[in-house]
Design a protein around this motif. Structure first.
Motif, PDB file in Angstrom:
ATOM      1  N   GLU B 152       0.827  -1.216   0.000  1.00  0.00           N
ATOM      2  CA  GLU B 152       0.000   0.000   0.000  1.00  0.00           C
ATOM      3  C   GLU B 152       0.858   1.262   0.000  1.00  0.00           C
ATOM      4  O   GLU B 152       0.478   2.286  -0.589  1.00  0.00           O
ATOM      5  CB  GLU B 152      -0.943  -0.001   1.202  1.00  0.00           C
ATOM      6  CG  GLU B 152      -1.902  -1.198   1.247  1.00  0.00           C
ATOM      7  CD  GLU B 152      -1.316  -2.417   1.952  1.00  0.00           C
ATOM      8  OE1 GLU B 152      -0.073  -2.443   2.193  1.00  0.00           O
ATOM      9  OE2 GLU B 152      -2.068  -3.342   2.273  1.00  0.00           O
ATOM     10  N   PHE B 153       2.001   1.207   0.665  1.00  0.00           N
ATOM     11  CA  PHE B 153       2.891   2.373   0.710  1.00  0.00           C
ATOM     12  C   PHE B 153       3.411   2.691  -0.691  1.00  0.00           C
ATOM     13  O   PHE B 153       3.467   3.843  -1.110  1.00  0.00           O
ATOM     14  CB  PHE B 153       4.048   2.121   1.685  1.00  0.00           C
ATOM     15  CG  PHE B 153       3.586   1.824   3.088  1.00  0.00           C
ATOM     16  CD1 PHE B 153       3.333   2.862   3.979  1.00  0.00           C
ATOM     17  CD2 PHE B 153       3.380   0.525   3.521  1.00  0.00           C
ATOM     18  CE1 PHE B 153       2.896   2.603   5.284  1.00  0.00           C
ATOM     19  CE2 PHE B 153       2.954   0.256   4.819  1.00  0.00           C
ATOM     20  CZ  PHE B 153       2.703   1.294   5.698  1.00  0.00           C
ATOM     21  N   GLN B 154       3.791   1.635  -1.426  1.00  0.00           N
ATOM     22  CA  GLN B 154       4.248   1.807  -2.805  1.00  0.00           C
ATOM     23  C   GLN B 154       3.142   2.446  -3.659  1.00  0.00           C
ATOM     24  O   GLN B 154       3.401   3.372  -4.435  1.00  0.00           O
ATOM     25  CB  GLN B 154       4.642   0.440  -3.405  1.00  0.00           C
ATOM     26  CG  GLN B 154       5.967  -0.105  -2.893  1.00  0.00           C
ATOM     27  CD  GLN B 154       7.174   0.639  -3.464  1.00  0.00           C
ATOM     28  OE1 GLN B 154       7.141   1.135  -4.597  1.00  0.00           O
ATOM     29  NE2 GLN B 154       8.231   0.743  -2.676  1.00  0.00           N
ATOM     30  N   VAL B 155       1.944   1.938  -3.505  1.00  0.00           N
ATOM     31  CA  VAL B 155       0.821   2.441  -4.314  1.00  0.00           C
ATOM     32  C   VAL B 155       0.566   3.910  -4.011  1.00  0.00           C
ATOM     33  O   VAL B 155       0.453   4.741  -4.927  1.00  0.00           O
ATOM     34  CB  VAL B 155      -0.443   1.594  -4.030  1.00  0.00           C
ATOM     35  CG1 VAL B 155      -1.682   2.278  -4.619  1.00  0.00           C
ATOM     36  CG2 VAL B 155      -0.281   0.182  -4.598  1.00  0.00           C
ATOM     37  N   LEU B 156       0.482   4.253  -2.733  1.00  0.00           N
ATOM     38  CA  LEU B 156       0.129   5.632  -2.370  1.00  0.00           C
ATOM     39  C   LEU B 156       1.223   6.628  -2.743  1.00  0.00           C
ATOM     40  O   LEU B 156       0.932   7.782  -3.052  1.00  0.00           O
ATOM     41  CB  LEU B 156      -0.211   5.716  -0.880  1.00  0.00           C
ATOM     42  CG  LEU B 156      -1.509   4.986  -0.494  1.00  0.00           C
ATOM     43  CD1 LEU B 156      -1.753   5.099   1.004  1.00  0.00           C
ATOM     44  CD2 LEU B 156      -2.711   5.523  -1.285  1.00  0.00           C
TER      45      LEU B 156
END
Lengths: 349, 349
Positions: B152-156
């Motif tokens: 999720e960190f990569q996506v955001l």
């Protein structure tokens, strides 16, 4: 929604400076120095079990910051330590430190602790361990040259482990000596202040040099060291910093912690690369001879080694269980589903 | 006699996991990712100011424990981080970390913080920084292969920094993908689960591989990578661990953080020693070209570098001043007279 309490694995026991002082009082400083000497000796006897990574130093104009890691395959430990000789002038410690233990199987930290006090204790314990094998039998008198932050710890370790009864102090700053005298007034030792290093070493079987400043590079000259003495040189511990005149090393048999490190940092950095040394663990393990005769001059060229910190950290961890002298630090993010780190954050809103 | 309160210098601000989560919520995760991307980029632009010590790794059967230090001459930082792929099976994090900043002039620590969450943020920020210079203009779609703790960190970060609107997920474990889908349900992104890596990469301008297990060594094969794509490979980050088929690297232009480290740890460990790479800081500083044309395949072979942690630590320290989201740890022994460490202990009885 309030955050759920972290799982027990998220907590790392932390020993503050205050709790370390209480732990020392609880155990008794002489008992602690004696037990820590034994703990370090136990680890030195299993020397080859340790991963002896060199320390990682970051040098600057004013000092150095070092990381000292090691591992025995089951437990990993490291110490953060700085060395800034100028700090004293600004009312700061020359050396401050903290340390950590972790479980090798999981990589999770299991202890974090202040290590300024603990380093003073372990350095004194390592000195006593070396003296136990290298000093003349039943030494009565210690000369301590350099009466700074380490002084009293060195003295009490020699009392607790070797039964030293008399201490002769010298420092170029008389205030350092009077501080040490005062702090040792209830120690049961005969402690006197001397007016010179030459006077301090008179009649001493053990001479410990323990100075911090780079500019006083020859604390002991050759004529000051008589036959049969054991020298414990702990102040020369980084490149360009030594305490003893090289001629002393020519007459002495020199023992070191870890030769590759001491060649760079110890007194022997002033000697030829083939100057013979013996790693101390080999004496403890019966692989090499310690003191050979009563006229031999022995030198422990101590620079401090990661295994000593490892032993001290494990000792403290073992003692903590009963005392409760720690806080739990919420330092490790440990979500119920290890892949759901983000979900843990989301739910903490 | 009760102990006197420690001096302010004895206190080190500590950011717990709970306080880090609150700090991220307070700032807003997308704002934090964007600001951290800028902070890392600022530090990469002054690359030669940093002391780039190699990381110190202690390997064991189950994993690795690493210390990653760096310094810009004014501030020193290091991260403790482990990597234990098997941990997930025991309900533990594969990667946990904490970090520290210290003042180079005195060696005194000035910040200690959890860094498991912070590492996820900085890794995502570093990916976004690279993509900002290497991905095709105005990318709309990210393919994310590997939907674990970092997902999720990569996506955001790709949303916040590049304006990505569509995300295509794949993981060999569908539960990881559904966890990620659920966590991103309020993100404003169009997120879909795909049934294969091949399906996930369809129409994506950016492909991020983010897998942890050593045994799945070829996440992307050559036929899956079309012209013009930017690949962000963050899972291959230690010796013996890679994610991309070597043929992809033969078609791609590869960018790295610090070449000596990436040659050992990155995707390029499978290539010849003269396989050409460009250090990313040279692109940011205008010394080398980033994306050259719309058909070029670019690869950021990311292994994580100490300067990124340094930037993240300094960012957090700057943000702490206003929020109060820290505790003061009594970690540094700091007696009034720096030579009187023993007296401080005596008086604490």
């Amino acid at each position: 929604m309030p955050a759920l309490a972290p799982s027990p694995k998220a907590y790392v026991p932390f020993v503050s400076v205050e709790n370390m002082m209480q732990l020392i009082h609880r155990i008794g400083i002489e008992t602690m120095l004696l037990e820590m000497t034994d703990a370090i000796e136990d680890d030195f006897r299993r020397w080859n079990a340790f991963d002896k990574t060199p320390r990682v130093a970051s040098h600057s104009t004013d000092g150095v910051i070092e990381l000292m890691p090691t591992s025995d395959g089951a437990t990993y430990g490291f110490k953060y330590v700085n060395g800034h000789p100028k700090n004293t002038r600004d009312g700061l410690q020359t050396v401050t430190a903290f340390g950590l233990l972790a479980d090798v199987a999981t990589g999770y930290p299991v202890l974090i602790t202040e290590m300024t006090l603990l380093t003073a204790l372990r350095t004194a314990a390592a000195s006593a361990m070396a003296a136990r094998h290298l000093a003349p039998k039943n030494p009565s008198t210690l000369a301590l040259i350099g009466n700074g932050a380490q002084a009293e710890f060195q003295v009490l370790a020699m009392k607790a482990v070797l039964g030293v009864t008399h201490v002769r102090l010298f420092d170029i700053d008389p205030l350092a000596t009077s501080k040490t005298l005062k702090n040792l007034s209830d120690s049961g030792l005969h402690v006197i202040a001397c007016s010179s290093a030459q006077s301090a070493v008179e009649g001493a079987q053990i001479i410990t040099t323990c100075t911090a400043d780079k500019q006083y590079a020859t604390i002991l000259t050759d004529n000051m060291v008589g036959a049969g003495v054991h020298i414990n040189a702990i102040g020369g511990d980084c490149p360009g910093k030594t305490e003893l005149h090289g001629d002393i090393l020519l007459r002495a048999d020199t023992f070191v912690e870890f030769e590759p490190q001491t060649r760079i940092e110890g007194e022997i950095q002033q000697m030829a690369a083939d100057y013979p040394v013996t790693e101390l663990w080999r004496v403890l393990d019966g692989k090499a001879q310690g003191r050979r005769d009563e006229r031999q001059i022995t030198l422990f060229d101590s620079v401090g080694f990661a295994v000593e910190d490892f032993s001290a950290l494990r000792y403290v961890r073992a003692k903590l269980q009963d005392t409760g002298l720690f806080h739990n630090l919420d330092m490790i993010a440990d979500p119920d589903d290890p892949r759901d780190l983000f979900g843990m954050y989301l739910r903490a809103k």
